[in-house]
Design an enzyme around this catalytic site. Structure first.
Site, short mmCIF file in Angstrom:
data_model
loop_
_atom_site.label_atom_id
_atom_site.label_comp_id
_atom_site.label_asym_id
_atom_site.label_seq_id
_atom_site.Cartn_x
_atom_site.Cartn_y
_atom_site.Cartn_z
N GLU A 1 32.99 23.13 33.53
CA GLU A 1 34.14 23.88 34.03
C GLU A 1 35.44 23.51 33.31
O GLU A 1 36.26 24.37 33.03
CB GLU A 1 34.29 23.69 35.54
CG GLU A 1 33.17 24.30 36.36
CD GLU A 1 33.04 25.80 36.18
OE1 GLU A 1 33.98 26.45 35.67
OE2 GLU A 1 31.99 26.35 36.56
N ASP B 1 39.35 33.56 38.45
CA ASP B 1 39.68 33.34 37.04
C ASP B 1 40.04 34.69 36.41
O ASP B 1 40.18 35.68 37.11
CB ASP B 1 38.50 32.66 36.31
CG ASP B 1 37.35 33.64 36.11
OD1 ASP B 1 37.27 34.63 36.86
OD2 ASP B 1 36.56 33.43 35.17
N TYR C 1 40.93 26.81 40.66
CA TYR C 1 39.70 27.42 40.14
C TYR C 1 38.57 26.40 40.03
O TYR C 1 37.46 26.61 40.53
CB TYR C 1 39.95 28.06 38.75
CG TYR C 1 38.62 28.29 38.08
CD1 TYR C 1 37.85 29.38 38.43
CD2 TYR C 1 38.09 27.36 37.18
CE1 TYR C 1 36.58 29.55 37.91
CE2 TYR C 1 36.84 27.53 36.66
CZ TYR C 1 36.09 28.62 37.02
OH TYR C 1 34.83 28.79 36.52
#
Length: 354
Positions: free
Chosen positions: A33, A134, A116
DNA sequence: AATGCGGGGTA
DNA sequence: TACCCAGCATT
C-alpha cells in the site's frame, strides 16, 4: 441497484493476479500500500518483489540502513515514503514486537499511513468495514452517482468518504475495497472507459447524461516551476565528489554531485564566472568541459529542471570540497549510493571507468 | 485549506 | 502535451 454486489461480482471475474493478493499478512499489505500511493501497479510491482525478497519480515526492514532502503526505493519517487516506511518498520519491530496494529484508528497513527492506507490495511487484513477512497474511487463514484463536487475540496473529501462508507459491503470489506479500485483502474478508466460493457451502464448518471468525460471534477493544477541545475562532476583520477541532499526539498537524503542553481541557462563562458562556481572552484582546476551541450529536461510533477553536467578535471580537490557536506568517493563505488533518476541516467551515460 | 513531493504510462 | 496514478505530511 445493489452497487457493492455488482462491483464484487465484476471483481471476482476480472481481478488481476497480484502477489499481495495472496496474503493477509499486514507487513506485506502495508508494504504494497505504501508503494502504490500515487503509483501505478505496474510501476510498483517490481519494487514490491525486490523489497519482499530483501526484507522478508518487518525486522529485516527495521535492521537495514536508511541508505539501503533508499537505494532499493530508487526510481519509485516520493522518497519520503521510503523514509517513513523505514521509520515505521523500526517502530513496529522495536516497540510493537513486530505486530502491526489491527484497527483503522491505530494504523492511522503510523508515520506514512493516512486515511486511505489505514482503511486498506484494516479492511484487507482485519476485515474492518472502513472504505478506501483513492483516485479510482473518486472517479467511479463521481461518475456512477453523478457527483460534481470537486474531489479534493474539503466538501468533496467528506462527501465521497461518506458515500463510500455507505456503499461498502460490511460482510466483505476487503473484496469491496479492492473491487472498486480494480474497477476504476481497469474498467472505469480516466480516458476511454468501457461503458459499452459496464455493469453499471443503466444506473450510471454520467453515462446517462453524457458526462463521462467531465467527471470527476478536479480543481487545481499544480504550477510547474522551471529551475536550472548545474552539477559539478569533479574528476581526480578515479575519484569524485558527491553530497547528500539535506533539508525538506526534493530528493531529501539522496546523493548528487555538487550542485549550483542558476536563474537561467548557463553557457560555458557564464559558468566559470558564476559567483558560486568561482567560490567552489577558485582557480584550482585543470579543465572544465560541458558534458551535455543541450540541457537535459527533467520533468517532475511540480517542477521542470533544466540540467547541465560540468566535468571538472582537477589535480587536487579544491579547498571548498573539504567541507563536511561533501564526500570523496571512488567512482567505482558510485552505484551503491541512492540517487535521483536524473543522476542515475548521467552515471549510466558517462562511463567513469574510461 | 493549500502546497510540496517523482517518475512513468497513456492518449 | 496534459493528465493521472491503491496519498501523506506540513503549513
Amino acid at each position: 441497484m445493489n452497487f457493492s454486489k455488482l462491483l464484487i461480482d465484476w471483481y471476482l471475474s476480472n481481478q488481476r493476479e497480484l502477489p499481495w493478493r495472496k496474503t493477509k499478512n499486514p507487513y506485506y499489505i502495508w508494504l504494497s500500500e505504501i508503494m502504490l500511493q500515487q503509483t501505478r501497479v505496474a510501476q510498483g510491482l517490481p519494487y514490491y518483489l525486490r523489497f519482499t525478497e530483501e526484507f522478508p519480515t518487518v525486522f529485516d526492514l527495521a535492521e537495514a540502513s536508511e541508505e539501503k532502503v533508499l537505494k532499493l526505493w530508487q526510481g519509485l519517487g516520493y522518497y519520503s515514503r521510503a523514509r517513513n516506511l523505514h521509520f515505521t518498520a523500526k517502530y513496529v519491530a522495536e516497540e510493537l514486537k513486530g505486530e502491526f496494529p489491527n484497527t483503522y484508528k491505530e494504523l492511522k497513527k503510523l508515520k506514512g499511513v493516512g486515511d486511505y492506507t489505514a482503511s486498506a490495511i484494516a479492511s484487507i487484513c482485519f476485515n474492518e468495514p472502513v472504505a478506501v477512497v483513492d483516485g479510482n474511487v473518486y472517479r467511479v463514484l463521481s461518475r456512477v452517482f453523478g457527483i460534481d463536487t470537486p474531489i479534493h475540496s474539503t466538501e468533496g473529501i467528506k462527501e465521497f468518504k461518506a458515500l463510500a462508507e455507505k456503499l461498502i459491503d460490511k460482510e466483505q470489506p476487503s473484496a469491496y475495497n479492492q473491487a472498486i479500485m480494480e474497477f476504476g483502474a481497469l474498467h472505469c478508466k480516466p480516458k476511454n472507459p468501457y461503458c459499452i460493457s459496464c455493469p453499471f451502464q443503466q444506473n450510471c448518471e454520467a453515462f446517462q447524461q453524457g458526462k463521462i468525460n467531465e467527471l470527476p471534477i478536479k480543481l487545481k493544477k499544480t504550477k510547474v516551476l522551471t529551475k536550472y541545475f548545474n552539477y559539478l562532476v569533479l574528476l581526480k583520477g578515479d575519484q569524485t565528489i558527491i553530497q547528500q541532499r539535506k533539508g525538506n526539498g526534493i530528493w531529501r537524503n539522496l546523493y548528487q554531485f555538487p550542485l549550483v542553481e542558476s536563474d537561467k541557462n548557463l553557457a560555458e563562458a557564464d559558468f566559470l564566472t558564476h559567483p558560486e562556481v568561482k567560490k567552489l572552484l577558485q582557480e584550482d582546476f585543470k579543465k572544465v568541459n560541458l558534458f551535455n551541450k543541450k540541457s537535459i529536461k527533467h520533468v517532475l510533477s511540480h517542477r521542470k529542471l533544466m540540467v547541465k553536467f560540468w566535468l571538472v578535471q582537477v589535480e587536487e580537490f579544491p579547498e571548498a570540497f573539504s567541507h563536511n557536506d561533501f564526500e570523496t568517493i571512488s567512482t567505482a563505488d558510485i552505484h551503491s549510493y541512492p540517487v535521483p533518476v536524473l543522476i542515475e541516467k548521467f552515471i549510466e551515460n558517462f562511463n567513469f571507468t574510461k
